[in-house]
Design an enzyme around this catalytic site. Structure first.
Site, short mmCIF file in Angstrom:
data_model
loop_
_atom_site.label_atom_id
_atom_site.label_comp_id
_atom_site.label_asym_id
_atom_site.label_seq_id
_atom_site.Cartn_x
_atom_site.Cartn_y
_atom_site.Cartn_z
N GLU A 1 -4.09 4.54 6.31
CA GLU A 1 -3.95 4.29 4.87
C GLU A 1 -4.58 5.44 4.06
OE1 GLU A 1 -4.75 0.24 3.35
OE2 GLU A 1 -6.05 1.21 1.87
N SER B 1 -10.57 0.41 3.94
CA SER B 1 -9.75 0.23 5.14
C SER B 1 -9.11 1.55 5.52
CB SER B 1 -8.63 -0.78 4.88
OG SER B 1 -9.18 -1.96 4.39
N ARG C 1 0.84 -1.22 0.00
CA ARG C 1 0.00 0.00 0.00
C ARG C 1 0.86 1.26 0.00
NH1 ARG C 1 -2.61 -3.97 -0.51
NH2 ARG C 1 -4.48 -4.59 0.64
P1 FAD Z 1 -8.75 9.50 -4.63
O1 FAD Z 1 -9.38 9.22 -3.32
O2 FAD Z 1 -9.42 10.44 -5.56
O3 FAD Z 1 -7.25 9.97 -4.38
C1 FAD Z 1 -6.43 9.25 -3.50
C2 FAD Z 1 -5.05 9.94 -3.44
O4 FAD Z 1 -4.39 9.81 -4.69
C3 FAD Z 1 -5.14 11.44 -3.19
O5 FAD Z 1 -4.01 11.81 -2.44
C4 FAD Z 1 -5.10 12.04 -4.58
O6 FAD Z 1 -4.63 13.38 -4.60
C5 FAD Z 1 -4.14 11.10 -5.28
N1 FAD Z 1 -4.41 10.96 -6.71
C6 FAD Z 1 -5.57 10.56 -7.27
N2 FAD Z 1 -5.44 10.49 -8.60
C7 FAD Z 1 -4.17 10.88 -8.89
C8 FAD Z 1 -3.45 11.05 -10.10
N3 FAD Z 1 -3.99 10.81 -11.29
N4 FAD Z 1 -2.16 11.46 -10.02
C9 FAD Z 1 -1.58 11.71 -8.83
N5 FAD Z 1 -2.23 11.60 -7.64
C10 FAD Z 1 -3.52 11.17 -7.68
N6 FAD Z 1 -7.84 0.11 -1.81
C11 FAD Z 1 -7.07 -0.99 -2.00
O7 FAD Z 1 -5.85 -0.88 -2.20
N7 FAD Z 1 -7.62 -2.24 -1.99
C12 FAD Z 1 -8.94 -2.45 -1.80
O8 FAD Z 1 -9.38 -3.59 -1.80
C13 FAD Z 1 -9.77 -1.30 -1.57
N8 FAD Z 1 -11.09 -1.46 -1.32
C14 FAD Z 1 -11.86 -0.37 -1.08
C15 FAD Z 1 -13.22 -0.56 -0.80
C16 FAD Z 1 -14.04 0.52 -0.55
C17 FAD Z 1 -15.49 0.30 -0.26
C18 FAD Z 1 -13.50 1.83 -0.60
C19 FAD Z 1 -14.38 3.02 -0.38
C20 FAD Z 1 -12.15 2.03 -0.87
C21 FAD Z 1 -11.31 0.93 -1.09
N9 FAD Z 1 -9.94 1.08 -1.36
C22 FAD Z 1 -9.17 -0.02 -1.59
C23 FAD Z 1 -9.33 2.41 -1.35
C24 FAD Z 1 -9.45 3.16 -2.71
O9 FAD Z 1 -10.52 2.69 -3.45
C25 FAD Z 1 -8.18 3.04 -3.55
O10 FAD Z 1 -7.09 3.56 -2.85
C26 FAD Z 1 -8.31 3.77 -4.89
O11 FAD Z 1 -7.17 3.54 -5.67
C27 FAD Z 1 -8.52 5.28 -4.74
O12 FAD Z 1 -8.84 5.80 -6.00
P2 FAD Z 1 -9.52 7.22 -6.15
O13 FAD Z 1 -9.51 7.57 -7.60
O14 FAD Z 1 -10.81 7.23 -5.49
O15 FAD Z 1 -8.48 8.11 -5.38
P1 NAP Z 2 -10.11 -10.56 5.45
O1 NAP Z 2 -10.37 -11.57 4.39
O2 NAP Z 2 -11.07 -10.40 6.58
O3 NAP Z 2 -8.65 -10.78 6.03
C1 NAP Z 2 -8.12 -9.90 7.03
C2 NAP Z 2 -6.71 -9.53 6.65
O4 NAP Z 2 -5.92 -10.70 6.64
C3 NAP Z 2 -6.65 -8.91 5.28
O5 NAP Z 2 -6.43 -7.54 5.43
C4 NAP Z 2 -5.52 -9.63 4.56
O6 NAP Z 2 -4.38 -8.82 4.31
C5 NAP Z 2 -5.09 -10.71 5.51
N1 NAP Z 2 -5.20 -12.03 4.84
C6 NAP Z 2 -6.31 -12.82 4.73
N2 NAP Z 2 -6.00 -13.97 4.09
C7 NAP Z 2 -4.70 -13.89 3.78
C8 NAP Z 2 -3.79 -14.77 3.12
N3 NAP Z 2 -4.16 -15.96 2.66
N4 NAP Z 2 -2.52 -14.37 2.95
C9 NAP Z 2 -2.10 -13.17 3.41
N5 NAP Z 2 -2.91 -12.30 4.05
C10 NAP Z 2 -4.18 -12.66 4.25
O7 NAP Z 2 -9.94 -9.13 4.73
P2 NAP Z 2 -11.02 -8.12 4.21
O8 NAP Z 2 -10.95 -6.91 5.04
O9 NAP Z 2 -12.33 -8.79 3.97
O10 NAP Z 2 -10.38 -7.72 2.81
C11 NAP Z 2 -10.22 -8.66 1.78
C12 NAP Z 2 -9.18 -8.14 0.81
O11 NAP Z 2 -9.63 -6.92 0.23
C13 NAP Z 2 -7.85 -7.84 1.48
O12 NAP Z 2 -6.82 -8.19 0.60
C14 NAP Z 2 -7.89 -6.36 1.71
O13 NAP Z 2 -6.61 -5.76 1.67
C15 NAP Z 2 -8.73 -5.87 0.55
N6 NAP Z 2 -9.49 -4.68 0.94
C16 NAP Z 2 -8.81 -3.51 1.01
C17 NAP Z 2 -9.48 -2.35 1.35
C18 NAP Z 2 -8.74 -1.03 1.37
O14 NAP Z 2 -9.37 0.00 1.45
N7 NAP Z 2 -7.44 -1.04 1.31
C19 NAP Z 2 -10.83 -2.37 1.64
C20 NAP Z 2 -11.47 -3.59 1.60
C21 NAP Z 2 -10.80 -4.74 1.24
P3 NAP Z 2 -4.20 -7.87 3.04
O15 NAP Z 2 -5.03 -6.66 3.32
O16 NAP Z 2 -2.74 -7.58 3.08
O17 NAP Z 2 -4.61 -8.58 1.82
#
Ligand code: FAD
Ligand code: NAP
Length: 347
Positions: free
Chosen positions: A343, A247, A173
């Protein structure tokens, strides 16, 4: 301020509410607001911001930001569109995608073309261009696994630059754009390398369980995508219904010796092998153990099904959510001695 220097196609708006531009639904305003749809427009807008010393905030889908106050500069809404096949052979395809494309639309477009690699990243909200920012990841796949290069405009100079995978310094991340290159570049396109045959990653237990539920024994990439979509829809609050940014915290990785001590004290701790030789702790579990899961604090709280997700129950301010996040972080530190990092990008 000479607005005549701006590209004639862009519209400069003043005092715009950002409520619909962030998935937390926080109602703050920005002093200036411009939507950009082409590289020419973008370069003109960046020059305008530099000439007038305006700080800028780039917004894609607004799904990874928390707005804690009115923004006194210029919000640039990214609407750069387009997807092109750059090169292909029998096995792989190189695809260049404009940064304002929706991430999930890109995933579905790839699947429609029978290309695999991004199926585990289905239903992540937001734009393609924000993907490299935090090297988006889910279910054992990260953007870096399919990433070739990106193009970005340097904000101060308007120069178009290319970043290779190595130059992006992707981590868990993390990327250079969240660190030393923060606020210095506007990412305009990302080029991916996708596979023409399925190379599936189903190591996350939830995917296997979901595929079993769907009675699928030999899954393809579309099946994995459908499984991920089903899991996510069953667990995660839909930001259109309940404001959130996914998250709020990263899963912390701690050294093995610290983990062994923690495990001795808390035998149920949920952890996985980390990327740097330590153990990655499930931050959601740590937060839940501190009693936050499902707890309401004013207009905000940690979600009842997923403690890592902070939500806006209606009318919450960004400051309120930020304060809750800091209180959660503090209690995790006190109980477990572990630092959990935010994050979400705070503004
Ligand atoms: P924004 O919120 O618009 O921007 C995020 C940041 O990036 C800001 O600092 C912005 O200035 C910068 N930015 C945006 N676009 C650019 C650009 N073109 N150039 C330079 N900087 C830029 N994230 C995960 O990694 N894994 C997940 O599974 C995941 N699940 C999610 C589930 C939900 C329900 C929600 C709400 C979010 C989740 N996220 C997850 C977080 C988010 O969706 C991601 O980080 C996504 O990439 C953000 O995209 P955005 O366009 O909305 O970014
Ligand atoms: P989950 O399945 O409840 O698991 C909890 C955590 O354990 C996750 O964050 C995941 O880490 C880790 N995990 C589970 N199984 C794993 C495996 N086999 N090997 C290594 N790590 C493992 O998680 P959840 O919250 O429902 O999310 C599911 C996936 O979606 C995750 O990968 C999570 O990162 C992603 N997610 C991200 C966001 C976001 O905003 N960043 C939001 C929703 C979901 P990791 O997070 O490192 O994968």
């Amino acid at each position: 301020m000479d607005i005549n220097s701006l590209n004639s196609k862009v519209v400069l708006q003043e005092n715009v509410s950002l409520k619909i531009y962030n998935t937390f639904g926080i109602d703050v305003t920005t002093k200036y607001f411009i939507e950009v749809k082409s590289l020419d427009e973008l370069q003109s807008v960046l020059k305008f911001s530099v000439d007038n010393s305006l700080s800028i905030l780039i917004v894609g889908g607004g799904s990874n930001i928390l707005l804690t106050k009115n923004f006194e500069g210029l919000v640039i809404l990214n609407s750069l569109k387009g997807k092109t096949v750059v090169e292909q052979n029998h096995e792989q395809v190189k695809v260049k995608t404009a940064s304002g494309e929706g991430w999930h639309d890109f995933v579905i477009w790839s699947l429609d073309n029978n290309w695999s690699g991004v199926e585990n990243l289905s239903l992540i909200p937001g734009s393609v261009g924000a993907g490299p920012m935090q090297n988006i990841g889910a279910y054992g796949v990260e953007l870096k696994d399919v990433f070739l290069e990106l193009e970005a405009v340097e904000i101060m100079t308007g120069r178009v630059c290319t970043f290779t995978k190595e130059e992006c310094h992707f981590g868990y991340r993390e990327s250079i754009f969240k660190n030393v290159a923060k606020n210095k570049y506007f990412i305009t396109s990302v080029t991916f390398l996708l596979n023409k045959s399925d190379e599936l990653k189903t190591s996350y237990g939830a995917i296997k369980t979901e595929l079993d539920k769907m009675n699928i024994i030999h899954p393809n990439s579309r099946d994995v995508s459908n499984a991920v979509i089903a899991i996510r829809q069953s667990k995660l609050p839909n930001p259109k219904v309940l404001g959130n940014a996914g998250s709020f915290f990263k899963n912390p990785e701690i050294p093995m010796e610290n983990f062994n001590k923690l495990k001795a004290e808390f035998p149920d701790v949920i952890a996985f092998t980390g990327a740097n030789g330590g153990m990655k702790l499930a931050a959601g579990w740590l937060i839940e153990q501190c009693g936050w899961k499902g707890k309401l604090v004013g207009h905000t709280g940690s979600h009842k099904d997923q403690a890592l997700v902070l939500v806006n129950y209606g009318g919450a301010t960004g400051k309120e959510i930020h304060e809750l996040a800091l209180a959660i972080r503090e209690s995790v530190k006190t109980k477990f001695g572990v630092d959990i990092e935010l994050e979400v990008n705070i503004y």
